[in-house]
Scaffold this motif. Sequence first.
Motif, PDB file in Angstrom:
ATOM      1  N   MET A  10      -3.604  -5.662  -5.158  1.00 43.26           N
ATOM      2  CA  MET A  10      -4.835  -6.454  -5.114  1.00 43.26           C
ATOM      3  C   MET A  10      -4.711  -7.572  -6.132  1.00 43.26           C
ATOM      4  O   MET A  10      -4.466  -7.299  -7.307  1.00 43.26           O
ATOM      5  N   ASN A  11      -4.835  -8.794  -5.683  1.00 46.65           N
ATOM      6  CA  ASN A  11      -4.689  -9.948  -6.577  1.00 46.65           C
ATOM      7  C   ASN A  11      -3.368  -9.884  -7.335  1.00 46.65           C
ATOM      8  O   ASN A  11      -3.318 -10.102  -8.544  1.00 46.65           O
ATOM      9  N   GLU A  12      -2.301  -9.538  -6.599  1.00 43.43           N
ATOM     10  CA  GLU A  12      -0.933  -9.461  -7.128  1.00 43.43           C
ATOM     11  C   GLU A  12      -0.757  -8.394  -8.204  1.00 43.43           C
ATOM     12  O   GLU A  12       0.195  -8.425  -8.969  1.00 43.43           O
ATOM     13  N   SER A  13      -1.670  -7.425  -8.242  1.00 44.42           N
ATOM     14  CA  SER A  13      -1.618  -6.388  -9.257  1.00 44.42           C
ATOM     15  C   SER A  13      -1.800  -5.008  -8.618  1.00 44.42           C
ATOM     16  O   SER A  13      -2.685  -4.830  -7.780  1.00 44.42           O
ATOM     17  N   PRO A  14      -0.972  -3.999  -9.004  1.00 46.52           N
ATOM     18  CA  PRO A  14      -1.166  -2.639  -8.469  1.00 46.52           C
ATOM     19  C   PRO A  14      -2.520  -2.091  -8.918  1.00 46.52           C
ATOM     20  O   PRO A  14      -2.860  -2.152 -10.094  1.00 46.52           O
ATOM     21  N   THR A  15      -3.291  -1.590  -7.964  1.00 44.99           N
ATOM     22  CA  THR A  15      -4.631  -1.082  -8.242  1.00 44.99           C
ATOM     23  C   THR A  15      -4.775   0.318  -7.655  1.00 44.99           C
ATOM     24  O   THR A  15      -4.464   0.533  -6.486  1.00 44.99           O
ATOM     25  N   SER A  16      -5.252   1.264  -8.458  1.00 43.98           N
ATOM     26  CA  SER A  16      -5.473   2.634  -7.991  1.00 43.98           C
ATOM     27  C   SER A  16      -6.809   2.728  -7.277  1.00 43.98           C
ATOM     28  O   SER A  16      -7.803   2.145  -7.718  1.00 43.98           O
ATOM     29  N   LEU A  17      -6.808   3.479  -6.181  1.00 42.25           N
ATOM     30  CA  LEU A  17      -8.009   3.682  -5.377  1.00 42.25           C
ATOM     31  C   LEU A  17      -8.206   5.167  -5.111  1.00 42.25           C
ATOM     32  O   LEU A  17      -7.245   5.931  -5.139  1.00 42.25           O
ATOM     33  N   SER A  18      -9.438   5.548  -4.792  1.00 46.22           N
ATOM     34  CA  SER A  18      -9.755   6.934  -4.421  1.00 46.22           C
ATOM     35  C   SER A  18     -10.296   6.960  -3.006  1.00 46.22           C
ATOM     36  O   SER A  18     -11.076   6.080  -2.613  1.00 46.22           O
ATOM     37  N   MET A  19      -9.926   7.994  -2.243  1.00 46.68           N
ATOM     38  CA  MET A  19     -10.386   8.152  -0.862  1.00 46.68           C
ATOM     39  C   MET A  19     -11.902   8.291  -0.839  1.00 46.68           C
ATOM     40  O   MET A  19     -12.470   9.094  -1.583  1.00 46.68           O
ATOM     41  N   ALA A  20     -12.547   7.502   0.020  1.00 42.05           N
ATOM     42  CA  ALA A  20     -13.998   7.572   0.178  1.00 42.05           C
ATOM     43  C   ALA A  20     -14.375   8.160   1.535  1.00 42.05           C
ATOM     44  O   ALA A  20     -15.375   8.856   1.646  1.00 42.05           O
ATOM     45  N   ALA A  21     -13.561   7.891   2.565  1.00 47.22           N
ATOM     46  CA  ALA A  21     -13.847   8.394   3.911  1.00 47.22           C
ATOM     47  C   ALA A  21     -12.583   8.308   4.750  1.00 47.22           C
ATOM     48  O   ALA A  21     -11.676   7.537   4.442  1.00 47.22           O
ATOM     49  N   ALA A  22     -12.527   9.114   5.804  1.00 46.60           N
ATOM     50  CA  ALA A  22     -11.385   9.081   6.727  1.00 46.60           C
ATOM     51  C   ALA A  22     -11.855   9.501   8.109  1.00 46.60           C
ATOM     52  O   ALA A  22     -12.780  10.302   8.246  1.00 46.60           O
ATOM     53  N   GLY A  23     -11.210   8.955   9.132  1.00 42.82           N
ATOM     54  CA  GLY A  23     -11.567   9.285  10.503  1.00 42.82           C
ATOM     55  C   GLY A  23     -10.478   8.809  11.442  1.00 42.82           C
ATOM     56  O   GLY A  23      -9.374   8.498  11.025  1.00 42.82           O
ATOM     57  N   VAL A  73     -11.676  -0.772   0.306  1.00 37.55           N
ATOM     58  CA  VAL A  73     -10.479  -1.117   1.056  1.00 37.55           C
ATOM     59  C   VAL A  73     -10.414  -0.191   2.253  1.00 37.55           C
ATOM     60  O   VAL A  73     -10.435   1.032   2.100  1.00 37.55           O
ATOM     61  N   LYS A  74     -10.381  -0.784   3.454  1.00 41.88           N
ATOM     62  CA  LYS A  74     -10.297   0.007   4.681  1.00 41.88           C
ATOM     63  C   LYS A  74      -8.912  -0.180   5.289  1.00 41.88           C
ATOM     64  O   LYS A  74      -8.444  -1.302   5.451  1.00 41.88           O
ATOM     65  N   ILE A  75      -8.295   0.945   5.623  1.00 40.11           N
ATOM     66  CA  ILE A  75      -6.963   0.949   6.229  1.00 40.11           C
ATOM     67  C   ILE A  75      -7.121   1.399   7.673  1.00 40.11           C
ATOM     68  O   ILE A  75      -7.757   2.420   7.945  1.00 40.11           O
ATOM     69  N   PHE A 115       0.836  -1.199   0.000  1.00 40.25           N
ATOM     70  CA  PHE A 115       0.000   0.000   0.000  1.00 40.25           C
ATOM     71  C   PHE A 115       0.868   1.245   0.000  1.00 40.25           C
ATOM     72  O   PHE A 115       1.858   1.322   0.724  1.00 40.25           O
ATOM     73  N   PHE A 116       0.446   2.234  -0.804  1.00 40.96           N
ATOM     74  CA  PHE A 116       1.126   3.529  -0.834  1.00 40.96           C
ATOM     75  C   PHE A 116       0.092   4.626  -1.079  1.00 40.96           C
ATOM     76  O   PHE A 116      -0.780   4.485  -1.938  1.00 40.96           O
ATOM     77  N   ALA A 117       0.199   5.704  -0.311  1.00 47.07           N
ATOM     78  CA  ALA A 117      -0.650   6.883  -0.533  1.00 47.07           C
ATOM     79  C   ALA A 117       0.177   8.130  -0.268  1.00 47.07           C
ATOM     80  O   ALA A 117       0.966   8.163   0.676  1.00 47.07           O
ATOM     81  N   LYS A 118       0.003   9.141  -1.120  1.00 50.19           N
ATOM     82  CA  LYS A 118       0.600  10.456  -0.872  1.00 50.19           C
ATOM     83  C   LYS A 118      -0.391  11.269  -0.062  1.00 50.19           C
ATOM     84  O   LYS A 118      -1.590  11.252  -0.338  1.00 50.19           O
ATOM     85  N   ALA A 119       0.127  11.984   0.928  1.00 52.23           N
ATOM     86  CA  ALA A 119      -0.734  12.829   1.763  1.00 52.23           C
ATOM     87  C   ALA A 119      -1.419  13.874   0.881  1.00 52.23           C
ATOM     88  O   ALA A 119      -0.828  14.374  -0.074  1.00 52.23           O
ATOM     89  N   THR A 120      -2.622  14.181   1.184  1.00 47.50           N
ATOM     90  CA  THR A 120      -3.455  15.200   0.524  1.00 47.50           C
ATOM     91  C   THR A 120      -3.807  14.889  -0.927  1.00 47.50           C
ATOM     92  O   THR A 120      -4.460  15.695  -1.567  1.00 47.50           O
ATOM     93  N   SER A 121      -3.411  13.736  -1.459  1.00 51.02           N
ATOM     94  CA  SER A 121      -3.734  13.441  -2.865  1.00 51.02           C
ATOM     95  C   SER A 121      -5.133  12.853  -3.014  1.00 51.02           C
ATOM     96  O   SER A 121      -5.751  12.999  -4.061  1.00 51.02           O
ATOM     97  N   GLY A 122      -5.602  12.140  -1.973  1.00 51.73           N
ATOM     98  CA  GLY A 122      -6.893  11.479  -2.081  1.00 51.73           C
ATOM     99  C   GLY A 122      -6.851  10.187  -2.863  1.00 51.73           C
ATOM    100  O   GLY A 122      -7.880   9.567  -3.102  1.00 51.73           O
ATOM    101  N   ASN A 123      -5.657   9.776  -3.294  1.00 53.03           N
ATOM    102  CA  ASN A 123      -5.504   8.546  -4.067  1.00 53.03           C
ATOM    103  C   ASN A 123      -4.514   7.619  -3.378  1.00 53.03           C
ATOM    104  O   ASN A 123      -3.681   8.059  -2.592  1.00 53.03           O
ATOM    105  N   GLU A 141      -7.734   5.964  10.378  1.00 55.42           N
ATOM    106  CA  GLU A 141      -8.770   5.147   9.732  1.00 55.42           C
ATOM    107  C   GLU A 141      -9.083   5.772   8.375  1.00 55.42           C
ATOM    108  O   GLU A 141      -9.474   6.932   8.307  1.00 55.42           O
ATOM    109  N   MET A 142      -8.895   5.008   7.313  1.00 56.63           N
ATOM    110  CA  MET A 142      -9.156   5.518   5.960  1.00 56.63           C
ATOM    111  C   MET A 142      -9.902   4.459   5.157  1.00 56.63           C
ATOM    112  O   MET A 142      -9.652   3.270   5.329  1.00 56.63           O
ATOM    113  N   GLU A 143     -10.774   4.892   4.299  1.00 59.52           N
ATOM    114  CA  GLU A 143     -11.488   3.972   3.412  1.00 59.52           C
ATOM    115  C   GLU A 143     -11.308   4.448   1.975  1.00 59.52           C
ATOM    116  O   GLU A 143     -11.463   5.637   1.680  1.00 59.52           O
ATOM    117  N   TYR A 144     -10.988   3.511   1.112  1.00 58.72           N
ATOM    118  CA  TYR A 144     -10.783   3.805  -0.298  1.00 58.72           C
ATOM    119  C   TYR A 144     -11.743   2.971  -1.122  1.00 58.72           C
ATOM    120  O   TYR A 144     -12.164   1.891  -0.716  1.00 58.72           O
TER     121      TYR A 144
END
Length: 161
Positions: free
Chosen positions: A81-94, A116-118, A68-76, A104-107
């Motif tokens: 996932m299944n051995e493949s890099p997959t792009s996600l978008s921020m859905a919620a955070a707390g 995906v919940k982190i 897992f990798f995320a840049k701060a303030t990017s929202g992405n 707590e972050m959800e993508y």
Amino acid sequence: MIRILTSSLAMGALAACSSTPAAATAKAIAATEAAASAPAEGLPPQRLAPGECGLFLWGMAAPRKFVFFAKATSGNALVLMNESPTSLSMAAAGGDVFGQFLTEMEYAGTEPARRVKISVKPGEVLEGGQRVESGTILFIGADGWETVLPVTGVRACMPGG
């Protein structure tokens, strides 16, 4: 161990064939270091620009993978996932503030029901960042099945900017 032995043999052969052994050895060392730094599996290496911060997480199971990798303030984010890099978008955070992130972050992925919940537990503060003592990545499939992946990692910032 085999990689080290093979690299040592290759460096010796290159040095023996070269008219300038120091130049050949330096090139062989650089090639060996580049090969050793590239992951055999997991996400590809990620770079931060000066002033940027990122969250880097690795799975706890052997072999350890960069998952897992995320840049701060990017929202992405990028997740394995299944051995493949997959792009996600921020859905919620707390949760609690964790540097430039929250604990707590959800993508959401491109699939409508894929989420995906982190969840991370902050650890030791480091120069320019902080360890992730423990955490989980919860994969929620379209069929409702959940898969939990224990993780550890670090949030880090590049100086400058």
